[in-house]
Motif scaffolding. Structure first.
Motif, PDB file in Angstrom:
ATOM      1  N   LYS A 141       0.828  -1.206   0.000  1.00  0.00           N
ATOM      2  CA  LYS A 141       0.000   0.000   0.000  1.00  0.00           C
ATOM      3  C   LYS A 141       0.867   1.264   0.000  1.00  0.00           C
ATOM      4  CE  LYS A 141      -4.091  -2.001   2.220  1.00  0.00           C
ATOM      5  NZ  LYS A 141      -4.995  -1.958   3.400  1.00  0.00           N
ATOM      6  N   THR A 142       1.933   1.240   0.787  1.00  0.00           N
ATOM      7  CA  THR A 142       2.855   2.382   0.824  1.00  0.00           C
ATOM      8  C   THR A 142       3.492   2.600  -0.542  1.00  0.00           C
ATOM      9  OG1 THR A 142       3.345   2.019   3.167  1.00  0.00           O
ATOM     10  CG2 THR A 142       4.956   3.277   1.904  1.00  0.00           C
ATOM     11  N   ILE A 143       3.897   1.513  -1.171  1.00  0.00           N
ATOM     12  CA  ILE A 143       4.539   1.616  -2.479  1.00  0.00           C
ATOM     13  C   ILE A 143       3.557   2.139  -3.525  1.00  0.00           C
ATOM     14  CG2 ILE A 143       5.589   0.244  -4.336  1.00  0.00           C
ATOM     15  CD1 ILE A 143       6.708  -1.561  -2.024  1.00  0.00           C
ATOM     16  N   GLU A 144       2.322   1.694  -3.469  1.00  0.00           N
ATOM     17  CA  GLU A 144       1.325   2.168  -4.433  1.00  0.00           C
ATOM     18  C   GLU A 144       1.031   3.654  -4.232  1.00  0.00           C
ATOM     19  OE1 GLU A 144      -1.750  -0.549  -6.039  1.00  0.00           O
ATOM     20  OE2 GLU A 144      -1.409  -1.671  -4.178  1.00  0.00           O
ATOM     21  N   LYS A 145       1.065   4.123  -3.004  1.00  0.00           N
ATOM     22  CA  LYS A 145       0.902   5.558  -2.756  1.00  0.00           C
ATOM     23  C   LYS A 145       2.039   6.341  -3.389  1.00  0.00           C
ATOM     24  CE  LYS A 145      -1.736   5.274   1.577  1.00  0.00           C
ATOM     25  NZ  LYS A 145      -1.701   5.503   3.057  1.00  0.00           N
ATOM     26  N   GLU A 146       3.259   5.817  -3.271  1.00  0.00           N
ATOM     27  CA  GLU A 146       4.412   6.476  -3.881  1.00  0.00           C
ATOM     28  C   GLU A 146       4.279   6.521  -5.401  1.00  0.00           C
ATOM     29  OE1 GLU A 146       7.569   4.112  -2.321  1.00  0.00           O
ATOM     30  OE2 GLU A 146       7.644   5.170  -0.394  1.00  0.00           O
ATOM     31  N   ILE A 147       3.756   5.458  -5.975  1.00  0.00           N
ATOM     32  CA  ILE A 147       3.523   5.436  -7.432  1.00  0.00           C
ATOM     33  C   ILE A 147       2.490   6.502  -7.806  1.00  0.00           C
ATOM     34  CG2 ILE A 147       2.620   4.058  -9.342  1.00  0.00           C
ATOM     35  CD1 ILE A 147       3.764   1.576  -7.903  1.00  0.00           C
ATOM     36  N   ASP A 148       1.421   6.586  -7.016  1.00  0.00           N
ATOM     37  CA  ASP A 148       0.374   7.575  -7.275  1.00  0.00           C
ATOM     38  C   ASP A 148       0.907   9.006  -7.195  1.00  0.00           C
ATOM     39  OD1 ASP A 148      -1.546   5.615  -7.660  1.00  0.00           O
ATOM     40  OD2 ASP A 148      -2.231   5.645  -5.580  1.00  0.00           O
ATOM     41  N   GLN A 149       1.970   9.190  -6.389  1.00  0.00           N
ATOM     42  CA  GLN A 149       2.572  10.519  -6.233  1.00  0.00           C
ATOM     43  C   GLN A 149       3.656  10.789  -7.277  1.00  0.00           C
ATOM     44  OE1 GLN A 149       3.869  10.402  -2.147  1.00  0.00           O
ATOM     45  NE2 GLN A 149       1.769  10.416  -1.337  1.00  0.00           N
ATOM     46  N   GLY A 150       3.785   9.860  -8.229  1.00  0.00           N
ATOM     47  CA  GLY A 150       4.707  10.093  -9.343  1.00  0.00           C
ATOM     48  C   GLY A 150       6.097   9.515  -9.184  1.00  0.00           C
ATOM     49  N   ASP A 151       6.311   8.628  -8.203  1.00  0.00           N
ATOM     50  CA  ASP A 151       7.637   8.040  -7.997  1.00  0.00           C
ATOM     51  C   ASP A 151       7.883   6.975  -9.069  1.00  0.00           C
ATOM     52  OD1 ASP A 151       9.849   6.536  -7.137  1.00  0.00           O
ATOM     53  OD2 ASP A 151       9.461   7.027  -5.040  1.00  0.00           O
ATOM     54  N   GLU A 152       8.694   7.287 -10.052  1.00  0.00           N
ATOM     55  CA  GLU A 152       8.915   6.390 -11.179  1.00  0.00           C
ATOM     56  C   GLU A 152       9.765   5.173 -10.807  1.00  0.00           C
ATOM     57  OE1 GLU A 152       7.439   6.403 -14.113  1.00  0.00           O
ATOM     58  OE2 GLU A 152       6.268   8.091 -13.322  1.00  0.00           O
ATOM     59  N   TYR A 153      10.663   5.339  -9.833  1.00  0.00           N
ATOM     60  CA  TYR A 153      11.470   4.194  -9.411  1.00  0.00           C
ATOM     61  C   TYR A 153      10.585   3.149  -8.734  1.00  0.00           C
ATOM     62  CZ  TYR A 153      15.249   1.442  -7.342  1.00  0.00           C
ATOM     63  OH  TYR A 153      16.093   0.418  -6.985  1.00  0.00           O
ATOM     64  N   SER A 154       9.665   3.612  -7.875  1.00  0.00           N
ATOM     65  CA  SER A 154       8.732   2.681  -7.234  1.00  0.00           C
ATOM     66  C   SER A 154       7.884   1.966  -8.282  1.00  0.00           C
ATOM     67  CB  SER A 154       7.825   3.428  -6.246  1.00  0.00           C
ATOM     68  OG  SER A 154       8.566   3.921  -5.153  1.00  0.00           O
ATOM     69  N   ARG A 155       7.487   2.700  -9.311  1.00  0.00           N
ATOM     70  CA  ARG A 155       6.695   2.092 -10.385  1.00  0.00           C
ATOM     71  C   ARG A 155       7.504   0.994 -11.102  1.00  0.00           C
ATOM     72  NH1 ARG A 155       2.310   3.789 -13.132  1.00  0.00           N
ATOM     73  NH2 ARG A 155       2.489   5.894 -12.249  1.00  0.00           N
ATOM     74  N   LEU A 156       8.780   1.275 -11.361  1.00  0.00           N
ATOM     75  CA  LEU A 156       9.633   0.304 -12.034  1.00  0.00           C
ATOM     76  C   LEU A 156       9.748  -0.985 -11.220  1.00  0.00           C
ATOM     77  CD1 LEU A 156      11.700  -0.514 -14.238  1.00  0.00           C
ATOM     78  CD2 LEU A 156      13.454   0.574 -12.793  1.00  0.00           C
ATOM     79  N   ILE A 157       9.992  -0.847  -9.922  1.00  0.00           N
ATOM     80  CA  ILE A 157      10.181  -2.026  -9.083  1.00  0.00           C
ATOM     81  C   ILE A 157       8.873  -2.808  -8.959  1.00  0.00           C
ATOM     82  CG2 ILE A 157      10.890  -2.850  -6.819  1.00  0.00           C
ATOM     83  CD1 ILE A 157      13.091  -1.549  -8.665  1.00  0.00           C
ATOM     84  N   PHE A 158       7.750  -2.089  -8.836  1.00  0.00           N
ATOM     85  CA  PHE A 158       6.434  -2.732  -8.806  1.00  0.00           C
ATOM     86  C   PHE A 158       6.199  -3.483 -10.116  1.00  0.00           C
ATOM     87  CE2 PHE A 158       1.952  -2.684  -9.916  1.00  0.00           C
ATOM     88  CZ  PHE A 158       1.330  -3.162  -8.775  1.00  0.00           C
ATOM     89  N   ASP A 159       6.461  -2.813 -11.239  1.00  0.00           N
ATOM     90  CA  ASP A 159       6.268  -3.437 -12.550  1.00  0.00           C
ATOM     91  C   ASP A 159       7.175  -4.660 -12.713  1.00  0.00           C
ATOM     92  OD1 ASP A 159       4.375  -1.549 -13.198  1.00  0.00           O
ATOM     93  OD2 ASP A 159       5.702  -0.367 -14.491  1.00  0.00           O
ATOM     94  N   GLY A 160       8.373  -4.580 -12.129  1.00  0.00           N
ATOM     95  CA  GLY A 160       9.291  -5.715 -12.213  1.00  0.00           C
ATOM     96  C   GLY A 160       8.744  -6.940 -11.519  1.00  0.00           C
ATOM     97  N   MET A 161       8.106  -6.742 -10.379  1.00  0.00           N
ATOM     98  CA  MET A 161       7.513  -7.875  -9.673  1.00  0.00           C
ATOM     99  C   MET A 161       6.361  -8.474 -10.489  1.00  0.00           C
ATOM    100  SD  MET A 161       6.071  -8.108  -5.759  1.00  0.00           S
ATOM    101  CE  MET A 161       4.668  -7.014  -6.065  1.00  0.00           C
ATOM    102  N   VAL A 162       5.505  -7.616 -11.050  1.00  0.00           N
ATOM    103  CA  VAL A 162       4.417  -8.098 -11.907  1.00  0.00           C
ATOM    104  C   VAL A 162       4.991  -8.890 -13.081  1.00  0.00           C
ATOM    105  CG1 VAL A 162       2.564  -7.369 -13.461  1.00  0.00           C
ATOM    106  CG2 VAL A 162       2.836  -6.248 -11.238  1.00  0.00           C
TER     107      VAL A 162
END
Length: 369
Positions: free
Chosen positions: A259-280
């Motif tokens: 949930k914390t990571i998804e909030k960071e993605i929603d706030q525009g954190d591209e690195y968090s998005r990359l790591i999330f996408d990597g897990m998917v």
């Protein structure tokens, strides 16, 4: 048909989940959470037995249930000898293996030990159902690439088999007559190929096999790991902790809270998005691998576990794999229900309980041929 009452016991590292069922109806449940200070003074896991038993007695008294009203006690199966799936009568050899930790130490080991304690005290049967060591591999699935390092079947067997049955029931198919892929996505991630009632292959998320997860490394370069060990000279326990508790999202982002990571993605954190996408991306690859195990004959893909509550993750993953088969989502886990259902099938004489030593020896002998 008689209605049988079960007491289900599911110990975790910092909690004990307890539930009472009558037939399939939940009568009462509670998750007792322990503070670090509650467990700190115990030297090892087995020392916690009496402490956790008292928690269960308090639960029974709180809800005004008599132990004599229980028809069977059911414990979460721990790390024991490899056995096929099913419901097993707890016996002295199983208790000995779990108490000594011959096949590993895990809080789930206490499930059978505590269920057996109450079974002996009140002269009722005690069972475990689909423990994490369920092994139904095809022979080829054991091969790793080095003759002394066989792959191990260690996964979320209890929940995987339970959600598989539930999902197939919704489309009018039986578990024994269907092929499906189940991805359990929690702190660890296991993706299993279920073929006609058997899990013929699955990644071992506990040992560092497959996709990275919120806090596990998954498969990493063997040479990188060798370099780390020789360069840093860590203790074995430190390496195990790194693989099983310090990897994945936690390694990259400093937190394993989705949930914390998804909030960071929603706030525009591209690195968090990359790591999330990597897990998917890696989960999708595991699903694709298991599709080849089933030779493309896949009736259903089931997404389950705590992370299946994430709409973002489910949507992204579905977009990558729904060309293989329809995707069904059963978020969370059905461990308590599954433990009860396994016991109920025996109590209602739908299935015969399995013998731990006999099944383990037959499996071992079959592998040695």
């Amino acid at each position: 048909m008689m209605n049988y009452r079960t007491l289900v016991i599911n110990p975790g590292s910092t909690s004990t989940k307890i539930a009472i069922f009558e037939d399939t109806h939940l009568l009462a449940q509670q998750e007792i959470n322990y503070l670090p200070a509650d467990l700190a003074h115990f030297v090892d896991l087995m020392d916690q037995k009496d402490f956790r038993i008292k928690s269960i007695v308090d639960f029974m008294n709180k809800h005004d249930f008599d132990f004599q009203s229980i028809d069977a006690f059911v414990g979460r199966g721990g790390l024991m000898r490899a056995i096929p799936g099913g419901t097993y009568t707890i016996d002295t050899q199983m208790i000995s293996d779990l108490t000594k930790g011959l096949f590993g130490i895990h809080a789930a080991n206490l499930g059978a030990i505590i269920a057996d304690y109450f079974g002996e005290m009140y002269q009722r049967p005690a069972f475990v159902v689909d423990p994490v060591v369920v092994d139904e591999f095809d022979p080829v699935a054991y091969l790793s690439g080095y003759k002394d390092w066989d792959r191990r079947s260690v996964f979320h067997a209890l929940n995987q088999k339970a959600v598989a049955r539930q999902a197939l029931k919704q489309i009018g198919k039986s578990y024994e007559n269907a092929n499906l892929i189940v991805a359990h996505m929690g702190g660890g991630i296991s993706v299993g190929a279920h073929k006609l009632g058997r899990v013929v292959d699955v990644n071992n998320g506990l040992d560092g096999d497959g996709t990275y997860s919120p806090n596990r490394t998954g498969s990493v370069s063997a040479i990188s790991l060798v370099d780390y060990i020789y360069d840093q000279a860590p203790k074995k326990s430190e390496v195990v902790k790194l693989i099983t508790h310090e990897g994945g999202l936690k390694s990259y982002l400093g937190t394993d809270d989705l949930k914390t990571i998804e909030k960071e993605i929603d706030q525009g954190d591209e690195y968090s998005r990359l790591i999330f996408d990597g897990m998917v991306y890696q989960i999708a690859k595991e699903i694709g691998k298991q599709a080849t195990v089933l030779m493309g004959q896949v009736d259903l893909i089931v997404l389950t576990g705590g992370m299946a509550r994430s709409g973002r993750l489910v949507k992204a993953l579905t977009q990558r794999v729904d060309w293989i088969a329809p995707v069904t989502v059963i978020p969370g886990q059905m461990e308590m229900q599954a433990l009860n259902l396994g016991a109920q099938r025996v109590l209602q004489q739908i299935e015969q309980p399995k013998n731990y030593v006999k099944e383990a020896e037959e499996l071992a002998n079959g592998r040695s041929i």
